[in-house]
Design a protein around this motif. Structure first.
Motif, PDB file in Angstrom:
ATOM      1  N   ARG A 153     -88.110  42.601  12.229  1.00 42.32           N
ATOM      2  CA  ARG A 153     -89.015  42.445  13.368  1.00 42.32           C
ATOM      3  C   ARG A 153     -88.781  41.108  14.063  1.00 42.32           C
ATOM      4  O   ARG A 153     -88.728  41.026  15.292  1.00 42.32           O
ATOM      5  N   TRP A 154     -88.620  40.052  13.266  1.00 44.89           N
ATOM      6  CA  TRP A 154     -88.398  38.718  13.836  1.00 44.89           C
ATOM      7  C   TRP A 154     -87.092  38.660  14.625  1.00 44.89           C
ATOM      8  O   TRP A 154     -87.039  38.096  15.723  1.00 44.89           O
ATOM      9  N   LEU A 155     -86.041  39.265  14.089  1.00 47.45           N
ATOM     10  CA  LEU A 155     -84.758  39.293  14.796  1.00 47.45           C
ATOM     11  C   LEU A 155     -84.879  40.021  16.128  1.00 47.45           C
ATOM     12  O   LEU A 155     -84.326  39.582  17.150  1.00 47.45           O
ATOM     13  N   ALA A 156     -85.615  41.129  16.122  1.00 45.15           N
ATOM     14  CA  ALA A 156     -85.782  41.907  17.356  1.00 45.15           C
ATOM     15  C   ALA A 156     -86.587  41.124  18.388  1.00 45.15           C
ATOM     16  O   ALA A 156     -86.239  41.091  19.573  1.00 45.15           O
ATOM     17  N   GLU A 157     -87.653  40.477  17.941  1.00 44.97           N
ATOM     18  CA  GLU A 157     -88.517  39.738  18.867  1.00 44.97           C
ATOM     19  C   GLU A 157     -87.845  38.467  19.382  1.00 44.97           C
ATOM     20  O   GLU A 157     -88.083  38.047  20.518  1.00 44.97           O
ATOM     21  N   SER A 158     -86.996  37.849  18.542  1.00 41.44           N
ATOM     22  CA  SER A 158     -86.353  36.593  18.919  1.00 41.44           C
ATOM     23  C   SER A 158     -85.013  36.799  19.618  1.00 41.44           C
ATOM     24  O   SER A 158     -84.434  35.844  20.141  1.00 41.44           O
ATOM     25  N   GLY A 159     -84.534  38.027  19.605  1.00 38.77           N
ATOM     26  CA  GLY A 159     -83.229  38.289  20.182  1.00 38.77           C
ATOM     27  C   GLY A 159     -82.104  37.698  19.356  1.00 38.77           C
ATOM     28  O   GLY A 159     -81.059  37.328  19.881  1.00 38.77           O
ATOM     29  N   GLY A 160     -82.320  37.573  18.069  1.00 34.92           N
ATOM     30  CA  GLY A 160     -81.323  36.989  17.173  1.00 34.92           C
ATOM     31  C   GLY A 160     -81.930  35.905  16.317  1.00 34.92           C
ATOM     32  O   GLY A 160     -83.152  35.878  16.085  1.00 34.92           O
ATOM     33  N   ASP A 183     -82.245  32.724  16.957  1.00 36.43           N
ATOM     34  CA  ASP A 183     -83.027  31.742  17.721  1.00 36.43           C
ATOM     35  C   ASP A 183     -82.849  30.314  17.210  1.00 36.43           C
ATOM     36  O   ASP A 183     -83.803  29.551  17.078  1.00 36.43           O
TER      37      ASP A 183
END
Length: 347
Positions: A238-245, A247
């Motif tokens: 979820r964090w990767l998706a929200e951060s676009g990588g 980050d």
């Protein structure tokens, strides 16, 4: 000046009205003895001053029966609860070695102080060991009942009950300091809303940034829904998706190896290489960390020592036989286990 006569087991035998061999068995824990006889022997040894003298030399086994209050999810041996299972295994072996009868009492929300106290009284137990359960109402109830008790892997914030726990805060700071020494400046701490012991790991993570004069904005914290690997995997995905990588994050420090294993799965699924693209570090040192690819760098917790140390604290509480003895909080030192999941960044 009169010389005080040295007290021996013959004197205790005569005072308690039992055989010398019975005294030996009670004091050394080498055979099961009835609670009534054992109490007579220990009381006689205390009155004669023998107990205090031998206590300092750690040669007395003053425990016969101990109630172990443990949550249901800590009993089965599986990849999720290796932490608790390893603690219990170390405790069980120590009890077997010393001839201490361990009475398990399991449950989750149903483990009330009243139930624990009633079980201890029904079993004529010398004391209680609590695993992972530092609910205030439970600790208050046991303390008010006057039963010797030790909390394993938990904290009594009012310091009324003895406890044994890893040095969570110091160990987390040690781990984060090491990551910083490897060139990492933006680090994600993957944790969950657990008990105080888990929050201490987050505190140590923040302490390291403060001690190194690094911006707290780069000490990022991500909460998973729990400590299971699948929840760590879900949180990182979820964090990767929200951060676009990533980050800017170069290292992920997980509050438990379970979370680290889940985080690694999510990173692999996203095509992110460990440690080439991001480093991963765990906490606990359970065996599975050696088996993943790459092997997990972690904080080793002396899980096998927690049970024996708790038993020793309980024994000291029983031997002291006074409410004036201050509660003891024993924190066990942890150490880093360096494997291949963390990269060193260039200066």
């Amino acid at each position: 000046m009169a010389v005080r006569k040295k007290v021996g087991i013959k004197d205790i035998s005569r005072e308690a009205g039992v055989a010398i061999s019975t005294v030996s068995h009670v004091l050394n824990g080498t055979a099961p003895i009835s609670a009534e006889v054992r109490a007579r022997v220990v009381d006689a040894a205390r009155r004669l001053g023998y107990l205090a003298e031998r206590q300092a030399k750690a040669t007395i086994t003053a425990l016969d029966t101990v109630v172990l209050a443990v949550p249901d999810d800590a009993i089965p041996e599986n990849e999720i609860n290796l932490f608790s299972w390893t603690v219990l295994n170390g405790l069980t072996r120590e009890c077997e070695r010393r001839g201490v009868r361990l009475v398990p009492l399991t449950g989750n929300g149903s483990l009330t102080a009243r139930k624990i106290v009633e079980t201890a009284q029904a079993e004529s137990a010398d004391g209680v060991l609590l695993l992972n359960d530092d609910r205030r109402e439970v600790l208050h109830g046991i303390c008010n009942a006057g039963i010797p008790a030790v909390l394993i892997n938990g904290e009594d914030q009012e310091m009324k009950i003895d406890s044994v726990t890893p040095g969570n805060r110091f160990a987390a700071q040690l781990a984060t300091n090491w990551l910083i020494s490897q060139g990492h400046r933006t680090i994600l701490h993957l944790t969950w809303e657990g008990r105080t012991t888990i929050r201490r790991r987050r505190d140590g993570f923040i302490d390291a940034f403060k001690a190194n004069d690094l911006p707290l904005a780069d000490a990022r914290v991500l909460h998973a829904g729990g400590y299971e690997p699948k929840l760590g995997e879900k949180a990182i995905a979820r964090w990767l998706a929200e951060s676009g990588g990533l980050d800017g994050v170069t290292a992920i420090f997980c509050a438990a190896d379970n979370l680290a294993l889940g985080a690694m799965r999510a990173l692999h699924a996203a095509g992110i290489r460990i440690p080439e693209n991001v480093s991963v570090m765990g906490f606990d040192g359970v065996a599975l960390g050696e088996l993943v690819t790459p092997p997990l760098t972690t904080v080793y917790v002396p899980l096998n020592q927690m049970g024996p140390e708790a038993l020793h604290l309980l024994e000291q509480r029983v031997l002291a036989n006074t409410t004036e003895r201050a509660a003891h909080r024993l924190e066990l030192g942890c150490k880093l286990v360096i494997r291949r999941s963390v990269a060193t960044l260039g200066g």
